[in-house]
Design an enzyme around this catalytic site. Sequence first.
Site, short mmCIF file in Angstrom:
data_model
loop_
_atom_site.label_atom_id
_atom_site.label_comp_id
_atom_site.label_asym_id
_atom_site.label_seq_id
_atom_site.Cartn_x
_atom_site.Cartn_y
_atom_site.Cartn_z
N THR A 28 0.65 -1.21 0.01
CA THR A 28 0.05 0.18 -0.06
C THR A 28 0.77 0.94 0.00
O THR A 28 1.76 1.18 0.46
CB THR A 28 -0.79 -0.13 1.33
OG1 THR A 28 -1.76 -1.14 1.32
CG2 THR A 28 -1.95 1.31 1.45
N THR A 31 4.35 4.08 -3.72
CA THR A 31 5.33 3.27 -4.53
C THR A 31 4.42 1.83 -5.11
O THR A 31 4.62 1.72 -6.28
CB THR A 31 6.42 2.79 -3.77
OG1 THR A 31 6.99 4.09 -2.96
CG2 THR A 31 7.68 2.30 -4.52
N GLU A 103 -0.31 -5.48 5.79
CA GLU A 103 1.04 -5.63 5.15
C GLU A 103 1.68 -6.61 5.80
O GLU A 103 2.55 -7.59 5.27
CB GLU A 103 1.54 -4.00 5.30
CG GLU A 103 1.17 -3.09 4.02
CD GLU A 103 1.60 -1.55 4.64
OE1 GLU A 103 1.36 -0.74 3.70
OE2 GLU A 103 2.35 -1.33 5.24
C1 5RP Z 1 1.72 2.08 3.98
C2 5RP Z 1 2.92 1.90 4.08
C3 5RP Z 1 3.78 2.42 2.81
O1 5RP Z 1 4.62 1.37 2.32
C4 5RP Z 1 4.70 3.49 3.43
O2 5RP Z 1 3.96 4.43 4.22
C5 5RP Z 1 5.42 4.08 1.96
O3 5RP Z 1 4.86 4.86 1.44
P1 5RP Z 1 5.21 5.54 0.17
O4 5RP Z 1 5.37 4.44 -0.97
O5 5RP Z 1 3.94 6.46 -0.41
O6 5RP Z 1 6.48 6.27 0.33
O7 5RP Z 1 3.84 1.20 4.89
O8 5RP Z 1 0.91 1.70 5.29
#
Ligand code: 5RP
Length: 218
Positions: A28, A31, A103
């Site tokens: 989530t 990225t 996750e």
């Molecule tokens: C969500 C997460 C994401 O992997 C983490 O916040 C990184 O986010 P982004 O890819 O938007 O930088 O753990 O719960």
Amino acid sequence: MSPDDKKRQVAEEALKYVTPDTIIGIGTGSTANHFIDALAKIKHQIKGTVASSNATADRLKSHGIPVFDLNSVDEISAYFDGADESNRHLHLIKGGGGALTREKIVAAASQKFICIADDSKLVDVLGKFPLPVEVIPMARSYVARALVKLGGKPVWRENFTTDNGNIILDVHNLQIIEPVKLETELNHITGVVTNGLFALRPADLLLLGSDNGVKIVK
Ligand code: 5RP
């Protein structure tokens, strides 16, 4: 290159780690969203996916990518997800988007965990990014006091409810020298559902988008 361009770059590169004819896990965040958009181009090569949040499931379905319930799946070949911070041992802080519990479950159920991020996420010591902790709502104050005893400064993420109906405390002021120890201690606080340290089950591979191409840390 902007952080978002680096995220897109690394997401495209991660397609090389998708095993054809298998089910893969999807994280989530921004990225992971780039990864989903890239995955749409090769969606016919995989059997389907398991999603780590409702938002991710919605995005996968909007691309016509099959999404399975974890309980109906025997094997997940690899889990692809971002991170808020990673050290060189591939211990992670995750949960900036609040999806840490699902996750962690999908990562645990996967044969490999491939973490994808822009290069700003690699740090020497975890903890500058506030550590998210998912908590049963009635235990909020009790857990907050326990987190203070561990040296942290918990801040309630207001107006946010997780996909599991719980709240998040973001713990500031931690310098996480022993991530496995802290993850274990936090797991033992009654009322904590999950904490955002991924050290007991770290990533297997970290791909970092950078101005000089994708770097591999393993
Ligand atoms: C969500 C997460 C994401 O992997 C983490 O916040 C990184 O986010 P982004 O890819 O938007 O930088 O753990 O719960």
